[in-house]
Design a protein around this motif. Sequence first.
Motif, PDB file in Angstrom:
ATOM      1  N   ILE A   8      -5.442   3.478  -2.605  1.00  0.00           N
ATOM      2  CA  ILE A   8      -5.491   3.178  -1.176  1.00  0.00           C
ATOM      3  C   ILE A   8      -4.573   4.171  -0.462  1.00  0.00           C
ATOM      4  O   ILE A   8      -3.381   4.267  -0.777  1.00  0.00           O
ATOM      5  CB  ILE A   8      -5.014   1.738  -0.887  1.00  0.00           C
ATOM      6  CG1 ILE A   8      -5.863   0.726  -1.671  1.00  0.00           C
ATOM      7  CG2 ILE A   8      -5.046   1.460   0.605  1.00  0.00           C
ATOM      8  CD1 ILE A   8      -7.321   0.712  -1.303  1.00  0.00           C
ATOM      9  N   PRO A  53       0.255   2.663  -3.961  1.00  0.00           N
ATOM     10  CA  PRO A  53      -1.124   2.941  -3.525  1.00  0.00           C
ATOM     11  C   PRO A  53      -2.157   2.843  -4.636  1.00  0.00           C
ATOM     12  O   PRO A  53      -3.313   2.517  -4.379  1.00  0.00           O
ATOM     13  CB  PRO A  53      -1.028   4.371  -2.980  1.00  0.00           C
ATOM     14  CG  PRO A  53       0.194   4.958  -3.608  1.00  0.00           C
ATOM     15  CD  PRO A  53       1.149   3.820  -3.771  1.00  0.00           C
ATOM     16  N   MET A  95       0.827  -1.208   0.000  1.00  0.00           N
ATOM     17  CA  MET A  95       0.000   0.000   0.000  1.00  0.00           C
ATOM     18  C   MET A  95       0.861   1.258   0.000  1.00  0.00           C
ATOM     19  O   MET A  95       0.540   2.245  -0.662  1.00  0.00           O
ATOM     20  CB  MET A  95      -0.922   0.005   1.219  1.00  0.00           C
ATOM     21  CG  MET A  95      -2.070  -0.977   1.149  1.00  0.00           C
ATOM     22  SD  MET A  95      -3.073  -0.950   2.668  1.00  0.00           S
ATOM     23  CE  MET A  95      -4.383  -2.088   2.227  1.00  0.00           C
ATOM     24  N   PRO A 150      -2.265   4.185   4.815  1.00  0.00           N
ATOM     25  CA  PRO A 150      -2.156   2.906   5.524  1.00  0.00           C
ATOM     26  C   PRO A 150      -1.411   3.074   6.841  1.00  0.00           C
ATOM     27  O   PRO A 150      -0.484   3.884   6.953  1.00  0.00           O
ATOM     28  CB  PRO A 150      -1.363   2.036   4.542  1.00  0.00           C
ATOM     29  CG  PRO A 150      -0.538   3.009   3.759  1.00  0.00           C
ATOM     30  CD  PRO A 150      -1.414   4.227   3.607  1.00  0.00           C
TER      31      PRO A 150
END
Length: 295
Positions: free
Chosen positions: A179, A161, A157, A182
């Motif tokens: 994403i 991402p 991540m 994290p």
Amino acid sequence: HKTNSMKKVFVMALAVCMSGILFAQPRSASQPELLVKTNYGLMAPVWSPDGSKIAMTSDNYTGIIVANADGTNFKQLTSAAGAGYKMQWKADSKQILGRTNVVESGRVFHEVKAWSVDGGASQTLVAKTRLNGTPTWKSLASVQRKAAVNGNVYEMMVNDPAGVASRVASLKQFSGKIIINPALSPDGSKVAFQVPGKGIYVCNVDGSALSFVMKASHPAWLPDGKNLIATVVKDNGEVFTSSDIYTVNVATKASVNLTSNTSVVPLTPAVSPDGKKVAFENAADAAIYVINLKY
């Protein structure tokens, strides 16, 4: 026998109560307190692993600034563009890893550098590259070899991402989405992350046991590994109009508002290593504040 049974019931009840205290959701123990303020905006605080210092960056993640945990001894390590984006302390609290922006012929490249907290000396670890994410200290060797990071969902991540959702079977529902934010749990077994427009999720580091937590942003783990800190933000399409910091239990989804009845508009919260403070950017005045926690 009746006495022994009563003792057992008492011991079990006490154990339950102690467990509740140990893993209780924290409440705010103070009003937000100003930590650092300058004549330019500050954002995205990050505590050093030993809790003695706090790093922050300025608007658009320009530069890296470090201060003592009480806000004293404020100094700028670098003014490089983009250096503060997802900056990461080394485990010994002596260096900070960051990714700078380098523009050549209208194209943006990145360099991965490490800055010494004591003297500010920098070391280039990855020369000009087209990285999508920011490597961690752990995944740096793979990035230096230009090899893909696989297996650990958190590392994936951070490093990719935009592509991680399509590479991990349990995250396929988020394919096409980036994403963001994290956060690895203290014991390294879970990762909390944010899906824009959807909220915060948690899964194991191998991608299994995916679960929705709450509609919020910027998750940060408390030391117990059972509760998260996150912000619930509202805007009018142009500026943030309100925000609050919540604690939320990952298992029960029970949440507590830490900043109700305050005038701050908190963003990018960061939990101190001992779990006693939360630092955050206040969008109302672009300064860094802290709030004390009680359990």
